[in-house]
Design a protein around this motif. Structure first.
Motif, PDB file in Angstrom:
ATOM      1  N   CYS A  20     -13.017  -4.336  -6.323  1.00 25.15           N
ATOM      2  CA  CYS A  20     -11.920  -4.041  -5.401  1.00 25.15           C
ATOM      3  C   CYS A  20     -11.473  -2.602  -5.692  1.00 25.15           C
ATOM      4  N   HIS A  21     -11.945  -1.666  -4.894  1.00 24.93           N
ATOM      5  CA  HIS A  21     -11.695  -0.254  -5.189  1.00 24.93           C
ATOM      6  C   HIS A  21     -10.228   0.116  -5.055  1.00 24.93           C
ATOM      7  N   GLU A  22      -9.499  -0.562  -4.179  1.00 24.84           N
ATOM      8  CA  GLU A  22      -8.062  -0.352  -4.029  1.00 24.84           C
ATOM      9  C   GLU A  22      -7.362  -1.673  -4.342  1.00 24.84           C
ATOM     10  N   ALA A  23      -6.749  -1.761  -5.496  1.00 25.18           N
ATOM     11  CA  ALA A  23      -6.100  -2.993  -5.926  1.00 25.18           C
ATOM     12  C   ALA A  23      -4.585  -2.800  -5.953  1.00 25.18           C
ATOM     13  N   GLU A  24      -3.879  -3.716  -5.309  1.00 24.84           N
ATOM     14  CA  GLU A  24      -2.424  -3.640  -5.282  1.00 24.84           C
ATOM     15  C   GLU A  24      -1.839  -4.208  -6.575  1.00 24.84           C
ATOM     16  N   TYR A  25      -0.759  -3.618  -7.050  1.00 26.08           N
ATOM     17  CA  TYR A  25      -0.093  -4.159  -8.225  1.00 26.08           C
ATOM     18  C   TYR A  25       1.415  -4.045  -8.066  1.00 26.08           C
TER      19      TYR A  25
END
Length: 432
Positions: A20-25
């Motif tokens: 997942c190249h763009e992971a939300e946190y």
């Protein structure tokens, strides 16, 4: 909306199946920390394959309980890691997505079945990762890759959303580069979940501090028995001597049921796998059936082409062990032997606080060496007892043999993760 974590690391060890190249946190104790997740743990909207062709393209509609907890703690879930197909293996070579390489030596296997998670941590791609442990699948790759891995007490971490291999033994647990990170991830995922009928309602994990002085540590002679590499044994013995130097009392003891543990584990786990994997028929789960064929032909075709050789082998062996006329000879005897293992642990824990010995009988195996399944099964001899009994066990690096990492295994009483983590931290930091 949370913040975005950009995960753009190369993956030379084939640690990941999905990135997942763009992971939300979000905010929390793991805020912004990249965490990898073994590919048999359900993640809503992210493909989950169990390392198998039969689940290629499957996207779960819900998160496993541990994933909900990770998100609530602010973690950035950056991908799904490679694994032995359905958790069946000791090297992460039975994956339909190719083998994972060991960052310590890329000609070697990282251990299994959570080899992708271990390699992702050991290579520095992530700080910590989730794995699962049915017969050593967290501790084996932790030992082979030179990191820390914890198999919690059975029921301590929810299995809701874990795609089953052998329900009565498997546990989700943390892998990390050091004991503090391992304990932090464990503290996030541990807890009661009413959706898991085996979940335990125990007090929250205690704050971590190094503590080993005065602890009574049993060392069963069988942990250093036939099949354990003498160099590995010597390194682990030096580690046990270090524990003694930190103030622990080392007590020699015996665990006679070890001679039955491996057979009891494999009969039980293969029997449970045979039952669990019956749902992969192209109707409920698995590849879409070819309707030109008769149903039983389609079912056979789907399972033959969807499952790898090792999974098919274990299904067949498990089906045989449960078949009419043989269940009493194999499965019932395996349960009796399992009880002997439980009894041995209960007896030993009356006089000691924890047990110590090698995690694995050898260092990381060369890639391709476990083409003989029996040799792969034998490598699990030191890890399966803890799964049979449901007690917590941890692997912490203790040195090298043949230039490769060696793990020291600490096995605790039921529910005593805090105690073995504290002992491991004392060992790691050299403080009592």
């Amino acid at each position: 909306m949370g913040s975005q974590y950009s995960f753009d690391h190369p993956d030379p060890h084939n640690a990941f199946i999905t990135i997942c190249h763009e992971a939300e946190y979000g905010e929390g104790p793991l805020s912004g920390i990249p965490v990898a997740v073994k590919d048999n743990i359900s993640t809503a909207g992210i493909e989950t394959t169990c390392g198998s062709n039969i689940l290629k393209g499957y996207i779960p509609p819900y998160d496993a309980h541990v994933i909900t907890l990770l998100r609530s703690a602010g973690a950035a879930i950056v991908g799904k890691t490679n694994m032995d197909e359905f958790g069946m293996g000791t090297t992460t070579e039975t994956s339909a997505f190719g083998p994972t390489l060991n960052p310590a030596d890329t000609t070697r296997a990282p251990g299994g079945s959570s080899g992708g998670s271990a390699a992702a941590v050991a290579s520095g791609m992530v700080h910590m990762a989730l794995g699962t442990d049915t017969g050593g699948s967290i501790r084996c790759p932790a030992s082979f890759c030179g990191i820390v891995g914890l198999k919690p007490t059975y029921g301590r971490v929810s299995r809701y959303g874990l795609i089953a291999y052998a329900n009565s033994m498997e546990q989700i647990g943390p892998l990390a580069g050091n004991v503090r990170d391992c304990a932090l991830l464990y503290s996030v995922i541990a807890g009661h979940d009413p959706r898991d009928g085996t979940s335990l309602d125990l007090p929250a994990p205690a704050p971590l501090k190094p503590e080993i002085a005065g602890k009574r540590i049993g060392v069963p002679a069988e942990f250093f028995g036939e099949g354990v590499d003498p160099t590995v044994a010597s390194v682990v013995q030096s580690g046990i001597d270090r524990l003694e130097g930190l103030g622990a009392e080392i007590i020699s003891c015996s665990m006679p049921s070890m001679q039955y543990a491996l057979a009891a584990y494999y009969v039980t786990s293969m029997s449970e796998a045979s039952s669990n994997l019956g749902r992969y028929d192209g109707v409920r789960f698995g590849m879409a059936p070819d309707f030109v064929r008769l149903w039983h032909d389609a079912y056979s075709h789907i399972r033959k082409t969807g499952f790898g050789e090792e999974v098919r082998r274990r299904i067949l062996l498990g089906s045989f062990a449960l078949s009419a006329g043989y269940k009493g000879k194999y499965y019932a005897k395996a349960q009796a032997a399992r009880q002997m293992v439980r009894n041995d642990f209960a007896r030993l824990f009356e006089t000691v606080d924890m047990l110590a010995g090698p995690t694995m009988p050898c260092v990381a195996l060369p890639l391709g060496e476990t083409s003989n399944p029996l040799s792969m099964y034998l490598a699990d001899i030191l890890t399966v007892p803890a799964n049979l009994a449901g007690v917590p066990a941890l692997s912490v690096p203790c040195g090298t043999a043949h230039t490769l990492p060696v793990g020291l295994q600490l096995i605790g009483k039921h529910g005593a993760e805090d105690e073995i983590l504290s002992a491991a931290l004392a060992f790691e930091e050299g403080s009592a």
